[in-house]
Design a protein around this motif. Structure first.
Motif, PDB file in Angstrom:
ATOM      1  N   PHE A 104      -2.967  -4.500  -1.878  1.00  0.00           N
ATOM      2  CA  PHE A 104      -4.007  -3.484  -1.758  1.00  0.00           C
ATOM      3  C   PHE A 104      -5.216  -3.833  -2.633  1.00  0.00           C
ATOM      4  O   PHE A 104      -6.362  -3.668  -2.211  1.00  0.00           O
ATOM      5  CB  PHE A 104      -3.464  -2.113  -2.162  1.00  0.00           C
ATOM      6  N   ARG A 105      -4.972  -4.291  -3.839  1.00  0.00           N
ATOM      7  CA  ARG A 105      -6.061  -4.479  -4.797  1.00  0.00           C
ATOM      8  C   ARG A 105      -6.852  -5.766  -4.590  1.00  0.00           C
ATOM      9  O   ARG A 105      -8.045  -5.813  -4.884  1.00  0.00           O
ATOM     10  CB  ARG A 105      -5.511  -4.447  -6.226  1.00  0.00           C
ATOM     11  N   SER A 106      -6.207  -6.803  -4.120  1.00  0.00           N
ATOM     12  CA  SER A 106      -6.928  -8.079  -4.078  1.00  0.00           C
ATOM     13  C   SER A 106      -6.665  -8.903  -2.836  1.00  0.00           C
ATOM     14  O   SER A 106      -7.572  -9.557  -2.322  1.00  0.00           O
ATOM     15  CB  SER A 106      -6.577  -8.926  -5.325  1.00  0.00           C
ATOM     16  N   GLY A 107      -5.451  -8.932  -2.318  1.00  0.00           N
ATOM     17  CA  GLY A 107      -5.130  -9.870  -1.254  1.00  0.00           C
ATOM     18  C   GLY A 107      -5.287  -9.355   0.154  1.00  0.00           C
ATOM     19  O   GLY A 107      -5.259 -10.144   1.106  1.00  0.00           O
ATOM     20  N   GLY A 108      -5.458  -8.046   0.346  1.00  0.00           N
ATOM     21  CA  GLY A 108      -5.478  -7.496   1.696  1.00  0.00           C
ATOM     22  C   GLY A 108      -6.834  -7.276   2.290  1.00  0.00           C
ATOM     23  O   GLY A 108      -6.956  -6.858   3.450  1.00  0.00           O
ATOM     24  N   VAL A 121       7.830   5.866 -11.880  1.00  0.00           N
ATOM     25  CA  VAL A 121       6.895   4.927 -12.496  1.00  0.00           C
ATOM     26  C   VAL A 121       5.604   4.918 -11.676  1.00  0.00           C
ATOM     27  O   VAL A 121       5.628   4.813 -10.451  1.00  0.00           O
ATOM     28  CB  VAL A 121       7.489   3.507 -12.556  1.00  0.00           C
ATOM     29  N   ARG A 122       4.489   5.031 -12.389  1.00  0.00           N
ATOM     30  CA  ARG A 122       3.181   5.040 -11.728  1.00  0.00           C
ATOM     31  C   ARG A 122       2.724   3.623 -11.403  1.00  0.00           C
ATOM     32  O   ARG A 122       2.797   2.721 -12.227  1.00  0.00           O
ATOM     33  CB  ARG A 122       2.141   5.725 -12.626  1.00  0.00           C
ATOM     34  N   PHE A 123       2.223   3.439 -10.169  1.00  0.00           N
ATOM     35  CA  PHE A 123       1.574   2.201  -9.752  1.00  0.00           C
ATOM     36  C   PHE A 123       0.123   2.510  -9.416  1.00  0.00           C
ATOM     37  O   PHE A 123      -0.264   3.679  -9.299  1.00  0.00           O
ATOM     38  CB  PHE A 123       2.294   1.578  -8.554  1.00  0.00           C
ATOM     39  N   GLU A 124      -0.688   1.477  -9.265  1.00  0.00           N
ATOM     40  CA  GLU A 124      -2.124   1.684  -9.020  1.00  0.00           C
ATOM     41  C   GLU A 124      -2.629   0.715  -7.950  1.00  0.00           C
ATOM     42  O   GLU A 124      -3.124  -0.371  -8.247  1.00  0.00           O
ATOM     43  CB  GLU A 124      -2.910   1.493 -10.315  1.00  0.00           C
ATOM     44  N   PRO A 125      -2.522   1.100  -6.657  1.00  0.00           N
ATOM     45  CA  PRO A 125      -3.018   0.218  -5.593  1.00  0.00           C
ATOM     46  C   PRO A 125      -4.507   0.341  -5.319  1.00  0.00           C
ATOM     47  O   PRO A 125      -5.072  -0.498  -4.614  1.00  0.00           O
ATOM     48  CB  PRO A 125      -2.210   0.692  -4.380  1.00  0.00           C
TER      49      PRO A 125
END
Length: 772
Positions: free
Chosen positions: A439-443, A528-532
């Protein structure tokens, strides 16, 4: 008042009781003036003045001169409060809070509608038109209630409308005398007749039911806030902040980010260095259409002590560091949820506040809001390491909601998820990191608040596979869905980014700091929090979301312990490539691709134009298919009548004065006067053939009149003007005849139904003795 029940999902408080009282007084004044033989034009004027006086006394008493007369100051305050109310309707989801300006708006709408219905139904004696006012009242909940209105709310206004029309019918009959019984136009010799009032009532009832069935499918598709945008104008209002409701927090967050003012929501001191995320609640139920809060138990009362341990954490909490914070929420932030960090240990709020053991969110138990509250709290500083998450064992879902993948999830999304996580080799944490990095860089995703499609399954499919443009709602829900697909329980957190640091360690959080993020469950660690969301919105990912084994095919953003907000200074450890469309510009604002003319409204304009063209082509299509069917019929009585009807419709389409009361011979004589010399014999043969089939006993049923009808039609067409011919093609006037024919056939069916009921009643009920 029955019609105003549709407003109950929108407004709260005693607005219905106040409205009923005002409507009763205004109507009573009208009845009194009518009994006193007051001139008809004076009655509504006096009623309006009474309504203004009552509204001013109830809601604007402090602005009235001598506490009795509403003057200029009253009008200015009324306008200000109505603008504030429209702004609230425009930006916040239902149900709206019990604010005075919203109650004033609801009471004013209902009372004014009641006055207009009285004028239309009583003064003008046109009760049927009052139904339009009920529909206008319905547009308010249609534009603000997420998911539409319950169908039961349509029954009371339908009953009231039927009673109103029946009352008007009785009033009209009383002026002309009462009919002894109804009649049937189907059979003049029918011994059993239906009640005339009963016939009218059933027609009215079926019409109302049809309207109530069709409008819910049409009006709820109105854009949200269309009412507010149309009436509130551009005024900012006074005292209007932002709201988060318990019914649809995701919808409210989107409104606040897109259209809401960037007012201060809260300030806080303490907590981790660099600030912390503040969560309002977690959305754990996804049915394929919306993300919402799953059904919960009443929760636990707050008593100033410790809350239950965070679910899923199996370590020793006594060894976990805690942070103390003091939060001051402004009055402009109206929410039943309390912004707190996760996981919460204790909070100073008591009495009317509860917390949920699974989500550890704090919510009001009596509908009050957190605006204006100041409280202290402590929270756990849980910072799991990548190794802990890598070694976490997934033993099962923590509840019955957070692992459910909707059955209508497209296969393309599942395949894309498997493709992204293939390098994780069945390790859940590694797979989650790969999804986040995609989501953040490769998509190839772009951050933009222009995405208005929401987070339903169709919107997510378009976002993940095609458009790839959205804001935190799409990124959070997209990653949560993908996590569930690979077997990781997930939910979506709604809250605030850490905000902006100020003097003396105080952080300021504004409404545009609202954010959504996915929370994934790992046994032993918990949620657990993630950040997309790309770095155009959030500069860094949590420091624990770095794979323990680096994957060269899926690069990750370097971690940081300092969460930042848009516009803040650059976070160390992040390589900012030049001209990256996902990163903020030097001014701190996100660079969003403006698209082209097609994506910026051109496509919708083309689709709308094609829809209008298709709609305009319906009369032409009906006439063309009808004409073709008539000429394809074999010779005989039905075929000849169809050809005669086609000549009639052609004459009407071309503006000729065709008479319905003339005989075929008279019509044939008129028709020959409209045709050239060489076509007149065909017109005579056609007219005589129709006359013979209708009236002669020895008519030739094999007579073929198609050639004569074709010649007559072509001759009529050739003699018409060009402009008339084009009108006959595009908008044939004869098409309206089919609408009236459908109405007549429907009326015939209703008459048959009325007679059936009358026969049943006559057979079941004993006949009354006749008296001379």
């Amino acid at each position: 008042m029955l019609g105003s029940l549709v407003l109950t999902p929108v407004f709260s408080g005693p607005f219905l009781f106040i409205s009923a009282f005002l409507c009763a007084l205004v109507t009573g004044v009208g009845v009194l003036l009518q009994n006193l033989r007051t001139p008809r034009i004076v009655v509504p004027i006096v009623q309006l003045l009474v309504l203004i006086e009552l509204l001013s006394l109830f809601f604007l008493h402090s602005t009235m001169k001598f506490g009795l007369f509403p003057l200029k100051a009253t009008a200015i305050e009324f306008n200000s409060q109505v603008v504030d109310a429209m702004d609230s309707i425009n930006r916040f989801s239902a149900p709206l809070p019990q604010d005075s300006h919203l109650t004033l708006f609801a009471v004013s709408v209902i009372s004014a509608t009641g006055l207009l219905i009285h004028i239309i139904a009583v003064q003008l004696r046109q009760a049927a038109w009052s139904g339009l006012l009920l529909l206008i009242m319905y547009t308010v909940p249609a534009a603000t209630v997420h998911g539409g209105l319950p169908w039961l709310l349509f029954i009371p206004p339908a009953i009231g409308y039927i009673v109103l029309l029946s009352a008007e019918g009785r009033s009209r009959l009383s002026r002309w005398g009462r009919r002894i019984s109804g009649v049937s136009h189907l059979d003049a010799a029918e011994p059993v007749e239906a009640s005339a009032l009963g016939q009218a009532g059933r027609r009215i009832g079926l019409t109302v039911v049809a309207i109530a069935a069709l409008l819910p499918a049409l009006l709820p598709t109105l854009p949200e806030g269309v009412i507010g945008n149309g009436l509130a104008g551009g005024g900012t209002g006074s005292g209007i902040g932002a709201s988060i409701s318990s019914t649809d927090p995701m919808l409210d967050m989107g409104k606040n980010l897109k259209r809401g003012e960037n007012v201060v929501a809260l300030t806080y001191k303490g907590g981790p260095t660099g600030g912390t995320y503040l969560r309002l609640t977690a959305l754990d139920l996804f049915d394929g259409n919306t993300w919402r809060i799953a059904p919960r138990s009443p929760g636990h009362k707050l008593n100033g002590g410790e809350l239950t341990p965070p679910p899923g954490y199996t370590g020793d909490l006594t060894k976990v560091e805690q942070s103390s914070m003091e939060i001051d929420v402004t009055r402009t932030f109206r929410s039943q949820f309390v912004p707190v960090p996760y996981p919460l240990h204790s909070i100073s709020l008591k009495r009317d506040w509860r917390y949920d053991a699974g989500a550890l969110d704090v919510v009001s138990s009596n509908g009050s809001i957190v605006g204006g509250k100041k409280y202290k709290l402590t929270s756990y500083d849980l910072t799991p390491t990548p190794d802990q998450l890598h070694d976490a064992i997934t033993t099962g879902a923590p509840d019955q909601y957070t692992s459910v993948v909707p059955g209508k999830t497209p296969l393309d999304i599942k395949q894309k998820t498997s493709e992204i996580t293939a390098a994780a080799k069945d390790n859940k944490f590694e797979a989650a990191v790969l999804i986040q990095n995609w989501f953040r860089s490769g998509g190839g995703f772009t951050y933009s608040t222009q995405n208005s499609k929401g987070s339903g399954m169709a919107a997510l499919e378009d976002f993940l596979l095609n458009n790839k443009q959205g804001y935190c709602e799409q990124f959070a829900t997209g990653m949560a869905l993908m996590a569930r697909i690979i077997g990781i329980p997930s939910r979506v957190g709604i809250g605030f980014l850490p905000g902006t640091a100020g003097k003396d360690g105080e952080f300021t959080v504004k409404m545009h700091d609202m954010h959504a993020w996915p929370e994934l469950y790992f046994q032993g660690v918990g949620w657990v929090r993630f950040e997309p969301t790309p770095s155009a919105r959030v500069a860094a990912t949590p420091n624990w979301t770095v794979a323990s084994t680096e994957n060269p095919t899926s690069p990750t953003t370097a971690p940081t312990n300092v969460p930042t907000t848009p516009g803040s200074r650059e976070t160390p450890g992040i390589n900012r490539p030049k001209n990256d469309p996902n990163l903020p510009s030097d001014s701190g604002t996100a660079i969003v691709d403006s698209g082209n003319w097609f994506t910026n409204g051109g496509g919708k304009a083309i689709a709308g134009g094609l829809g209008v063209i298709l709609l305009l082509c319906i009369p032409w299509l009906v006439r063309t298919l009808t004409r073709r069917r008539r000429f394809l019929r074999p010779p005989g009585r039905a075929g000849a009548e169809g050809l005669w009807a086609e000549i009639r419709d052609t004459s009407r389409d071309l503006g000729l004065d065709w008479s319905d009361i003339s005989t075929p011979r008279q019509t044939g004589q008129w028709l020959t006067s409209q045709l050239p010399e060489d076509t007149r014999p065909s017109a005579r043969r056609l007219a005589r053939g129709i006359e013979a089939m209708r009236y002669a006993g020895d008519t030739d049923l094999e007579l073929d009149l198609r050639d004569d009808a074709t010649a007559v039609r072509q001759a009529l067409w050739s003699r018409a003007r060009v402009r008339r011919r084009w009108r006959a093609r595009l908008l044939p006037p004869s098409w309206r005849w089919y609408l009236s024919r459908g109405t007549n056939e429907a009326s015939d069916l209703l008459d048959e139904f009325d007679l059936l009921l009358a026969r049943l009643r006559s057979g079941l009920l004993p006949k009354r003795a006749r008296t001379n």
